[in-house]
Design a protein around this motif. Structure first.
Motif, mmCIF file in Angstrom:
data_model
loop_
_atom_site.group_PDB
_atom_site.id
_atom_site.type_symbol
_atom_site.label_atom_id
_atom_site.label_comp_id
_atom_site.label_asym_id
_atom_site.label_seq_id
_atom_site.Cartn_x
_atom_site.Cartn_y
_atom_site.Cartn_z
ATOM 1 N N SER A 132 -26.142 39.185 -20.940
ATOM 2 C CA SER A 132 -25.937 40.619 -20.691
ATOM 3 C C SER A 132 -26.744 41.090 -19.515
ATOM 4 C CB SER A 132 -26.311 41.407 -21.937
ATOM 5 O OG SER A 132 -27.623 41.110 -22.331
ATOM 6 N N THR A 157 -22.376 30.325 -22.162
ATOM 7 C CA THR A 157 -23.278 31.361 -22.650
ATOM 8 C C THR A 157 -23.120 32.584 -21.776
ATOM 9 O OG1 THR A 157 -24.881 29.692 -23.396
ATOM 10 C CG2 THR A 157 -25.665 31.960 -23.186
ATOM 11 N N ARG A 216 -12.507 26.893 -29.455
ATOM 12 C CA ARG A 216 -13.854 27.366 -29.247
ATOM 13 C C ARG A 216 -14.582 27.467 -30.576
ATOM 14 N NH1 ARG A 216 -14.727 33.280 -27.521
ATOM 15 N NH2 ARG A 216 -16.083 33.306 -29.338
ATOM 16 N N PHE A 239 -6.506 36.630 -31.564
ATOM 17 C CA PHE A 239 -7.734 37.309 -31.138
ATOM 18 C C PHE A 239 -7.912 37.253 -29.627
ATOM 19 C CE2 PHE A 239 -10.793 34.135 -29.704
ATOM 20 C CZ PHE A 239 -10.276 32.940 -30.196
ATOM 21 N N ALA A 278 -17.878 29.482 -31.847
ATOM 22 C CA ALA A 278 -18.977 30.414 -31.609
ATOM 23 C C ALA A 278 -20.140 30.078 -32.541
ATOM 24 C CB ALA A 278 -18.503 31.845 -31.832
ATOM 25 N N LYS A 324 -17.161 38.800 -22.041
ATOM 26 C CA LYS A 324 -18.059 39.618 -22.834
ATOM 27 C C LYS A 324 -18.967 38.709 -23.644
ATOM 28 C CE LYS A 324 -14.648 43.326 -23.213
ATOM 29 N NZ LYS A 324 -13.848 44.174 -24.129
ATOM 30 N N HIS A 325 -19.965 39.298 -24.285
ATOM 31 C CA HIS A 325 -20.949 38.509 -25.024
ATOM 32 C C HIS A 325 -20.294 37.628 -26.077
ATOM 33 C CE1 HIS A 325 -24.737 37.303 -26.761
ATOM 34 N NE2 HIS A 325 -24.302 37.675 -27.947
ATOM 35 N N GLU A 326 -19.212 38.137 -26.695
ATOM 36 C CA GLU A 326 -18.554 37.344 -27.746
ATOM 37 C C GLU A 326 -17.861 36.107 -27.188
ATOM 38 O OE1 GLU A 326 -18.174 40.574 -27.232
ATOM 39 O OE2 GLU A 326 -16.056 41.166 -27.141
ATOM 40 N N GLY A 327 -17.873 35.977 -25.866
ATOM 41 C CA GLY A 327 -17.319 34.765 -25.261
ATOM 42 C C GLY A 327 -18.250 33.579 -25.354
ATOM 43 N N THR A 328 -19.482 33.806 -25.802
ATOM 44 C CA THR A 328 -20.429 32.706 -25.947
ATOM 45 C C THR A 328 -19.946 31.750 -27.029
ATOM 46 O OG1 THR A 328 -22.331 34.010 -25.231
ATOM 47 C CG2 THR A 328 -22.784 32.113 -26.638
ATOM 48 N N ALA A 329 -19.760 30.499 -26.644
ATOM 49 C CA ALA A 329 -19.241 29.502 -27.582
ATOM 50 C C ALA A 329 -19.236 28.141 -26.910
ATOM 51 C CB ALA A 329 -17.824 29.868 -28.020
ATOM 52 N N GLN A 342 -19.980 29.787 -36.535
ATOM 53 C CA GLN A 342 -18.575 29.933 -36.933
ATOM 54 C C GLN A 342 -17.838 28.596 -36.816
ATOM 55 O OE1 GLN A 342 -16.564 33.225 -35.085
ATOM 56 N NE2 GLN A 342 -18.395 34.511 -35.122
#
Length: 120
Positions: A120, A117, A41, A65, A43, A89-94, A46
């Motif tokens: 929320s 994407t 992935r 992680f 992000a 969760k939002h950090e899954g956006t990638a 990153q």
């Protein structure tokens, strides 16, 4: 010509599920045995990082992680690999990329990437 196509991305609400699939095609994948498979992935802003791998004989590894939140599976006969995760969760956006190798070979084959994407 060898090709990997990964699918299943899109807009997902926080708390929803991720279900990605990747299928390989081309004469070389029809001729040779599928080797290690995996998902990566990338992000926003990153580098691309490993999420999980699953080997030819079933050995599975997850990145630290990930914390066992993802599930990788594969169908060697169909040259497919899947990635699943609940409670996004939002950090899954990638952008998620699948990766496959042929048994005994080092060359990497990559999917084109599928964007997930999380809203929320």
């Amino acid at each position: 010509q060898a090709q990997l196509v990964d699918t299943g991305g899109g807009l997902v609400q926080a708390g929803g599920s991720l279900n990605l699939s990747c299928v390989a095609s081309g004469s070389i994948f029809s001729t040779f045995i599928l080797g290690p498979t995996g998902w990566y992935r990338q992000a926003p802003g990153q580098q691309r990082v490993l999420v999980a791998t699953k080997g030819r004989f079933g050995v599975t590894k997850y990145a630290d992680f990930v914390k066992c939140q993802y599930t990788i599976s594969r169908d060697s006969a169909k040259k497919m690999v899947h990635l699943q995760k609940n409670s996004l969760k939002h950090e899954g956006t990638a952008v998620y990329y699948c990766n496959e190798k042929l048994a005994g070979q080092e060359k990497d084959y990559w999917g084109q990437g599928t964007l997930v994407t999380v809203s929320s």
